[in-house]
Write an enzyme that holds these catalytic residues in place. Structure first.
Site, PDB file in Angstrom:
ATOM      1  NE  ARG A 279       8.067 -14.955   5.411  1.00  0.00           N
ATOM      2  CZ  ARG A 279       8.687 -14.771   4.238  1.00  0.00           C
ATOM      3  NH1 ARG A 279       9.714 -15.555   3.900  1.00  0.00           N
ATOM      4  NH2 ARG A 279       8.271 -13.839   3.403  1.00  0.00           N
TER       5      ARG A 279
ATOM      6  CG  ASP B 240       9.721 -10.309  -0.365  1.00  0.00           C
ATOM      7  OD1 ASP B 240      10.879 -10.138  -0.813  1.00  0.00           O
ATOM      8  OD2 ASP B 240       9.309 -11.419   0.025  1.00  0.00           O
TER       9      ASP B 240
END
Length: 539
Positions: free
Chosen positions: A168, A452
């Site tokens: 990603r 996150d």
């Protein structure tokens, strides 16, 4: 690989790192420069379009499926068949690309590892470059790690036991200040993608896999079209067949939820699936409808489960869309981090994880995410029970699902309301996460959950929204800037008492406190917390 010489205007503005020359080769930098010259201007235009779309939502307080793409939605088409290495995705583990995580994720027993340069990674230059190096070393099987504290050593299992990597890169909105061409920073997305693709595309093909990607923060089908053009250019540049790249798009913005079929269509030859990402999705709802009045006010983040009516509409539409078009539908994150000290906490949490994964498997998802290796067997059992020996359940077309445009933004279908405890929690998690991020850590265990950047985004967005909506909590207190400042000051004092003066002074706690309040209280809502935070990130 033949490539032109690097631009004489290439500037790497950072202290040298060990072995960085293996990543920042002349040929790799030349490739990134070509990506920059060919695609950054279009990226800039698309960021402007985001602002235009947001202004339209502010005027109308609504969204709808796009009339100009009705033919695509009505058309009879499918994405390219999944390659063998991506056909069974029943459990995916996520995490940053530090050396220990790289080994543990690959060894975890999950089918896929989302190797994350985005929300689980604070983009210090060290994390950007050495993360790339760790993946190269993993593919070359020259990676190992010894924990300096415990003395424990980590090494890769046999190749057939390793997870398939889906990398990603950063979202389109972020720059990489340490790498400049032609006098301006390169978009972080092109740096992450470019270095990884250039070094590993052929390596991965030789391993029987390929360069696979997760695309974050996508807001429209035109952004997916840009990625598709990047893939076409990149495959031609290094001389590998078109269609080798495969991309899974995170549907984690409210605007993308109205363009799922179009996004798959734009990436058709390169599309692998769509993923339902919860926290960024809620953050996007707040961001886009922040001036839409009381009916768009979200309750505490933990009260917005995936069974909320508007979240059910989103996830069921995603499964139906993916399977109609032959793509994988990947479910959300189980973020629990097992406690080594409290078996009862683990028991309760594991039961919740099982129920969540049972629901996803039952709804037709082909796989789901976990944040910790201990959760892999739990999620695996849920999907094994539904899939058996089948690699996926794309044959479940979910034609029973019918979602109207208003269903996706029916926030007021939830009975839950914001609470004072929810405000305290948002301040606690936001402060603790931002402090770690400013020290270069993007994936942080807070109160037994792996958090996150998406967590910090929803935390600060809810503080902002509740204050601006004039929410009154159940204890009679009104959400105000002064109340948020008081809660934040109390949290800072509690942290100081909890960790001691020396550790407090060594951290970035005051800085985190100040930044959280800035992005939570400023009248001018920052599009992304990570933009002002990046200005303060050292390294």
């Amino acid at each position: 690989m033949s490539a032109p010489a690097p631009s004489p205007l290439a500037i790497v503005d950072a202290e040298p790192l060990p072995r960085q020359d293996e990543v920042l080769t002349d040929a790799a930098l030349a490739f990134v420069a070509e990506l920059h010259r060919n695609f950054t201007a279009r990226r800039d235009e698309l960021l402007t379009r985001r602002q235009d779309r947001r202004a339209e939502i502010a005027r109308t307080s609504t969204l709808d499926f796009r009339p100009e793409t009705a033919e695509i939605r009505a058309g009879d088409w499918k994405v390219a068949p999944a390659p063998a290495a991506l056909n069974d995705r029943r459990v995916e583990i996520t995490g940053p690309t530090d050396r220990k995580m790289t080994i543990n994720a690959l060894n975890s027993g999950a089918k896929v590892w989302l190797a994350d340069f985005e929300d689980a990674s604070a983009p210090t230059w060290e994390n950007v470059v050495l993360g790339q190096l760790n993946l190269i070393d993993a593919y070359e099987r020259r990676i190992d790690f010894t924990d300096a504290t415990s003395g424990k050593s980590y090494a890769l299992k046999d190749a057939d036991q390793l997870a398939t990597v889906v990398m990603r890169p950063r979202g389109w909105h972020l720059e990489e200040r340490h790498l400049q061409f032609d006098g301006r920073p390169v978009p972080g997305a092109l740096v992450d993608f470019g270095l990884y693709f250039f070094h590993n595309a052929q390596r991965l093909i030789d391993l029987g896999k390929g360069p696979y990607f997760y695309l974050p923060k996508t807001e429209s089908y035109l952004e997916a079209r840009l990625w598709n053009d990047v893939f076409v250019f990149a495959q031609d540049y290094v001389g590998i067949p078109q269609g080798t790249v495969r991309a899974t798009v995170l549907i984690e913005t409210i605007t993308a939820a109205y363009e799922m079929e179009e996004i798959l269509f734009e990436l058709k030859d390169h599309a692998a699936g769509l993923n339902a990402g919860r926290w960024d999705y809620l953050f996007s709802i707040v961001k886009n409808f922040r001036d839409g009045g009381e009916k768009f006010v979200l309750p505490d983040r933990n009260a917005v489960t995936m069974t909320a009516p508007f979240m059910r509409a989103y996830t069921e539409l995603l499964v139906r869309t993916c399977h109609k078009r032959g793509a994988h539908a990947i479910g959300g994150m189980a973020a629990f981090i097992p406690s080594r000290r409290d078996a009862e906490v683990n028991k309760v949490a594991f039961e919740k994880v099982k129920a969540d994964k049972d629901r996803e498997a039952g709804d037709g998802f082909d796989g789901s995410w976990v944040a910790h290796p201990d959760l892999v067997p739990i999620a695996m059992a849920s999907f094994d029970a539904v899939l058996g020996d089948k690699p996926n359940q794309k044959d479940r077309l979910r034609e029973d699902v019918s979602v109207a445009p208003g269903d996706l933004i029916a926030i007021d279908s939830l009975d839950a309301k914001p609470t004072y405890a929810g405000l305290v929690s948002a301040v606690q998690v936001g402060t603790r996460y931002i402090e770690a991020w400013l020290r270069g850590l993007g994936a942080v265990a807070i109160f037994n959950l792996m958090e996150d950047a998406a967590t910090a985004e929803i935390s600060r967005s809810q503080i902002w929204q509740w204050i601006n909506a004039g929410v009154v909590f159940e204890n009679g207190e009104k959400a105000t800037a002064d109340l948020a400042r008081k809660v934040a000051a109390d949290e800072l004092a509690a942290i100081r008492a909890e960790i001691g003066e020396e550790a407090f002074a060594a951290g970035k706690w005051q800085q985190a406190h100040d930044l959280l309040l800035k992005v939570s209280l400023d009248a001018d809502y920052a599009d992304f917390l990570t933009l002002p935070a990046y200005e303060q990130l050292v390294g």
